[in-house]
Design a protein around this motif. Structure first.
Motif, PDB file in Angstrom:
ATOM      1  N   ALA A  26      -1.508   6.817 -13.334  1.00 38.90           N
ATOM      2  CA  ALA A  26      -1.710   5.970 -14.516  1.00 38.90           C
ATOM      3  C   ALA A  26      -1.943   6.827 -15.764  1.00 38.90           C
ATOM      4  CB  ALA A  26      -2.886   5.024 -14.289  1.00 38.90           C
ATOM      5  N   ILE A  27      -2.726   7.877 -15.631  1.00 36.16           N
ATOM      6  CA  ILE A  27      -3.000   8.763 -16.771  1.00 36.16           C
ATOM      7  C   ILE A  27      -1.724   9.463 -17.213  1.00 36.16           C
ATOM      8  CG2 ILE A  27      -4.241  10.847 -17.489  1.00 36.16           C
ATOM      9  CD1 ILE A  27      -6.546   9.896 -15.602  1.00 36.16           C
ATOM     10  N   LYS A  28      -0.936   9.979 -16.244  1.00 33.38           N
ATOM     11  CA  LYS A  28       0.319  10.659 -16.583  1.00 33.38           C
ATOM     12  C   LYS A  28       1.322   9.702 -17.214  1.00 33.38           C
ATOM     13  CE  LYS A  28       0.269  14.512 -13.351  1.00 33.38           C
ATOM     14  NZ  LYS A  28       0.945  15.142 -12.205  1.00 33.38           N
ATOM     15  N   ALA A  29       1.219   8.412 -16.871  1.00 37.09           N
ATOM     16  CA  ALA A  29       2.141   7.423 -17.425  1.00 37.09           C
ATOM     17  C   ALA A  29       1.752   7.026 -18.847  1.00 37.09           C
ATOM     18  CB  ALA A  29       2.185   6.193 -16.530  1.00 37.09           C
ATOM     19  N   GLY A  30       0.541   7.413 -19.281  1.00 35.99           N
ATOM     20  CA  GLY A  30       0.143   7.114 -20.647  1.00 35.99           C
ATOM     21  C   GLY A  30      -0.992   6.120 -20.794  1.00 35.99           C
ATOM     22  N   TYR A  31      -1.575   5.689 -19.677  1.00 33.34           N
ATOM     23  CA  TYR A  31      -2.723   4.798 -19.758  1.00 33.34           C
ATOM     24  C   TYR A  31      -3.971   5.626 -20.054  1.00 33.34           C
ATOM     25  CZ  TYR A  31       0.310   1.273 -17.616  1.00 33.34           C
ATOM     26  OH  TYR A  31       1.329   0.409 -17.355  1.00 33.34           O
ATOM     27  N   LYS A  32      -4.972   5.012 -20.675  1.00 38.02           N
ATOM     28  CA  LYS A  32      -6.212   5.709 -21.014  1.00 38.02           C
ATOM     29  C   LYS A  32      -6.980   6.032 -19.742  1.00 38.02           C
ATOM     30  CE  LYS A  32      -6.507   3.664 -25.531  1.00 38.02           C
ATOM     31  NZ  LYS A  32      -7.169   2.779 -26.441  1.00 38.02           N
ATOM     32  N   SER A  33      -7.620   7.189 -19.735  1.00 38.19           N
ATOM     33  CA  SER A  33      -8.312   7.652 -18.532  1.00 38.19           C
ATOM     34  C   SER A  33      -9.476   6.745 -18.139  1.00 38.19           C
ATOM     35  CB  SER A  33      -8.777   9.095 -18.688  1.00 38.19           C
ATOM     36  OG  SER A  33      -9.661   9.209 -19.778  1.00 38.19           O
ATOM     37  N   ARG A  34     -10.169   6.123 -19.134  1.00 40.81           N
ATOM     38  CA  ARG A  34     -11.314   5.276 -18.776  1.00 40.81           C
ATOM     39  C   ARG A  34     -10.879   3.974 -18.100  1.00 40.81           C
ATOM     40  NH1 ARG A  34     -11.983   1.782 -23.565  1.00 40.81           N
ATOM     41  NH2 ARG A  34     -10.836   2.799 -25.222  1.00 40.81           N
ATOM     42  N   SER A  35      -9.640   3.532 -18.310  1.00 38.33           N
ATOM     43  CA  SER A  35      -9.165   2.302 -17.666  1.00 38.33           C
ATOM     44  C   SER A  35      -8.085   2.580 -16.615  1.00 38.33           C
ATOM     45  CB  SER A  35      -8.634   1.337 -18.731  1.00 38.33           C
ATOM     46  OG  SER A  35      -7.546   1.933 -19.425  1.00 38.33           O
ATOM     47  N   ALA A  36      -7.819   3.831 -16.339  1.00 38.63           N
ATOM     48  CA  ALA A  36      -6.723   4.211 -15.441  1.00 38.63           C
ATOM     49  C   ALA A  36      -6.892   3.625 -14.040  1.00 38.63           C
ATOM     50  CB  ALA A  36      -6.592   5.726 -15.370  1.00 38.63           C
ATOM     51  N   HIS A  37      -8.100   3.663 -13.504  1.00 40.09           N
ATOM     52  CA  HIS A  37      -8.330   3.174 -12.136  1.00 40.09           C
ATOM     53  C   HIS A  37      -8.010   1.684 -12.033  1.00 40.09           C
ATOM     54  CE1 HIS A  37      -9.989   2.933  -8.123  1.00 40.09           C
ATOM     55  NE2 HIS A  37     -10.674   1.856  -8.512  1.00 40.09           N
ATOM     56  N   SER A  38      -8.553   0.880 -12.951  1.00 41.89           N
ATOM     57  CA  SER A  38      -8.343  -0.570 -12.867  1.00 41.89           C
ATOM     58  C   SER A  38      -6.891  -0.942 -13.163  1.00 41.89           C
ATOM     59  CB  SER A  38      -9.297  -1.312 -13.810  1.00 41.89           C
ATOM     60  OG  SER A  38      -9.058  -0.916 -15.140  1.00 41.89           O
ATOM     61  N   ILE A  39      -6.271  -0.278 -14.113  1.00 46.32           N
ATOM     62  CA  ILE A  39      -4.866  -0.569 -14.428  1.00 46.32           C
ATOM     63  C   ILE A  39      -3.961  -0.165 -13.258  1.00 46.32           C
ATOM     64  CG2 ILE A  39      -2.926   0.137 -15.900  1.00 46.32           C
ATOM     65  CD1 ILE A  39      -4.862   0.075 -18.256  1.00 46.32           C
ATOM     66  N   ALA A  40      -4.256   0.977 -12.638  1.00 45.86           N
ATOM     67  CA  ALA A  40      -3.457   1.427 -11.502  1.00 45.86           C
ATOM     68  C   ALA A  40      -3.567   0.433 -10.349  1.00 45.86           C
ATOM     69  CB  ALA A  40      -3.911   2.814 -11.056  1.00 45.86           C
ATOM     70  N   THR A  41      -4.784  -0.026 -10.073  1.00 42.52           N
ATOM     71  CA  THR A  41      -4.985  -1.006  -9.001  1.00 42.52           C
ATOM     72  C   THR A  41      -4.233  -2.286  -9.316  1.00 42.52           C
ATOM     73  OG1 THR A  41      -7.162  -0.056  -8.551  1.00 42.52           O
ATOM     74  CG2 THR A  41      -6.743  -2.268  -7.694  1.00 42.52           C
ATOM     75  N   GLU A  42      -4.318  -2.733 -10.553  1.00 44.85           N
ATOM     76  CA  GLU A  42      -3.628  -3.944 -10.993  1.00 44.85           C
ATOM     77  C   GLU A  42      -2.112  -3.767 -10.900  1.00 44.85           C
ATOM     78  OE1 GLU A  42      -3.045  -6.093 -15.248  1.00 44.85           O
ATOM     79  OE2 GLU A  42      -5.130  -5.614 -14.719  1.00 44.85           O
ATOM     80  N   ASN A  43      -1.606  -2.629 -11.347  1.00 47.13           N
ATOM     81  CA  ASN A  43      -0.159  -2.366 -11.301  1.00 47.13           C
ATOM     82  C   ASN A  43       0.377  -2.392  -9.871  1.00 47.13           C
ATOM     83  OD1 ASN A  43       0.369  -2.206 -14.015  1.00 47.13           O
ATOM     84  ND2 ASN A  43       0.412   0.029 -14.107  1.00 47.13           N
ATOM     85  N   LEU A  44      -0.383  -1.830  -8.953  1.00 47.48           N
ATOM     86  CA  LEU A  44       0.077  -1.766  -7.561  1.00 47.48           C
ATOM     87  C   LEU A  44       0.091  -3.145  -6.895  1.00 47.48           C
ATOM     88  CD1 LEU A  44      -1.560   1.555  -6.358  1.00 47.48           C
ATOM     89  CD2 LEU A  44       0.863   1.116  -6.806  1.00 47.48           C
ATOM     90  N   GLN A  45      -0.541  -4.122  -7.521  1.00 43.56           N
ATOM     91  CA  GLN A  45      -0.538  -5.481  -6.968  1.00 43.56           C
ATOM     92  C   GLN A  45       0.550  -6.350  -7.593  1.00 43.56           C
ATOM     93  OE1 GLN A  45      -4.577  -6.793  -7.500  1.00 43.56           O
ATOM     94  NE2 GLN A  45      -5.314  -5.571  -5.782  1.00 43.56           N
ATOM     95  N   LYS A  46       1.172  -5.887  -8.660  1.00 38.91           N
ATOM     96  CA  LYS A  46       2.216  -6.663  -9.314  1.00 38.91           C
ATOM     97  C   LYS A  46       3.492  -6.620  -8.472  1.00 38.91           C
ATOM     98  CE  LYS A  46       0.474  -6.066 -13.983  1.00 38.91           C
ATOM     99  NZ  LYS A  46       0.703  -5.506 -15.319  1.00 38.91           N
ATOM    100  N   PRO A  47       4.061  -7.791  -8.181  1.00 37.06           N
ATOM    101  CA  PRO A  47       5.244  -7.838  -7.310  1.00 37.06           C
ATOM    102  C   PRO A  47       6.427  -7.008  -7.825  1.00 37.06           C
ATOM    103  CG  PRO A  47       4.362 -10.047  -7.645  1.00 37.06           C
ATOM    104  CD  PRO A  47       3.593  -9.133  -8.547  1.00 37.06           C
ATOM    105  N   ALA A  48       6.657  -6.986  -9.122  1.00 34.54           N
ATOM    106  CA  ALA A  48       7.794  -6.238  -9.658  1.00 34.54           C
ATOM    107  C   ALA A  48       7.612  -4.738  -9.439  1.00 34.54           C
ATOM    108  CB  ALA A  48       7.969  -6.538 -11.145  1.00 34.54           C
ATOM    109  N   ILE A  49       6.396  -4.254  -9.656  1.00 34.43           N
ATOM    110  CA  ILE A  49       6.129  -2.822  -9.460  1.00 34.43           C
ATOM    111  C   ILE A  49       6.161  -2.476  -7.978  1.00 34.43           C
ATOM    112  CG2 ILE A  49       4.411  -0.988  -9.775  1.00 34.43           C
ATOM    113  CD1 ILE A  49       3.589  -2.390 -12.397  1.00 34.43           C
ATOM    114  N   LYS A  50       5.560  -3.326  -7.146  1.00 38.31           N
ATOM    115  CA  LYS A  50       5.588  -3.092  -5.693  1.00 38.31           C
ATOM    116  C   LYS A  50       7.019  -3.040  -5.188  1.00 38.31           C
ATOM    117  CE  LYS A  50       2.813  -5.401  -3.004  1.00 38.31           C
ATOM    118  NZ  LYS A  50       1.969  -6.456  -2.406  1.00 38.31           N
ATOM    119  N   SER A  51       7.840  -3.974  -5.667  1.00 38.40           N
ATOM    120  CA  SER A  51       9.236  -4.026  -5.256  1.00 38.40           C
ATOM    121  C   SER A  51       9.980  -2.760  -5.680  1.00 38.40           C
ATOM    122  CB  SER A  51       9.895  -5.267  -5.864  1.00 38.40           C
ATOM    123  OG  SER A  51      11.250  -5.287  -5.571  1.00 38.40           O
TER     124      SER A  51
END
Length: 175
Positions: A26-51
């Motif tokens: 998430a950090i390498k993709a450009g998300y902020k480090s303080r929210s990287a964990h929650s955004i990464a968890t959220e992204n991995l649950q999105k059907p389009a990203i999982k697919s």
């Protein structure tokens, strides 16, 4: 309709595929480090990203794993002497490498491996098939012979038997 990923989501997914680390991706993709964990968890649950991740992983796996056709092609090249192997030689003048065909033993092994996949060309298999067919023909002939005989076996049960005299006397003495 399939939803496309944003460039940032795609970078996250690609980084995650490469490293397997969600927060770092998430950090390498450009998300902020303080929210990287929650955004990464959220992204991995999105059907389009999982697919997208699943499709890319399957694509990577299919490129890395040899299929049966490719394996037989490699064995064929070895058996024909087309596949070369690098041999490193050391001399007082230096180290040299050269290409050589597989030795005869390796080529024979490759041929045997190929023949295992095509059992119709194997003499032993052909002999086993002939034997099985002969045994089936013999069994069929025996069955026909048994069914063509005129002999009939009859079993007759008779309930009208009279008891023996000894049995009657034993029954009378007990009463």
């Amino acid at each position: 309709m399939k939803r496309k990923l944003t460039p940032k989501q795609q970078r996250f997914a690609d980084e995650y595929i490469e490293s397997g680390k969600k927060e770092e991706s998430a950090i390498k993709a450009g998300y902020k480090s303080r929210s990287a964990h929650s955004i990464a968890t959220e992204n991995l649950q999105k059907p389009a990203i999982k697919s997208y991740i699943d499709e890319r992983m399957a694509e990577i796996a299919s490129k890395r794993i040899m299929d049966a056709t490719e394996a037989v092609e490699l064995l064929t090249r070895i058996a024909r002497g087309e596949e070369k192997e690098t041999v490193i030689s050391s001399t007082p003048e230096g180290v040299y490498d050269s290409q050589k065909e597989a030795d005869l033993k390796t080529r024979i092994s490759a041929v045997k491996e190929i023949l295992k996949r095509y059992p119709g060309d194997d003499k032993l298999v052909k002999a086993q098939i002939r034997k099985a067919e002969a045994e089936a023909d013999i069994a069929e002939a025996k069955a026909k012979q048994i069914s063509n005989t005129d002999e009939t076996v009859r079993i007759v049960f008779n309930d009208n038997l009279t008891p023996d005299k000894e049995d009657n006397q034993d029954n009378g003495n007990q009463s």
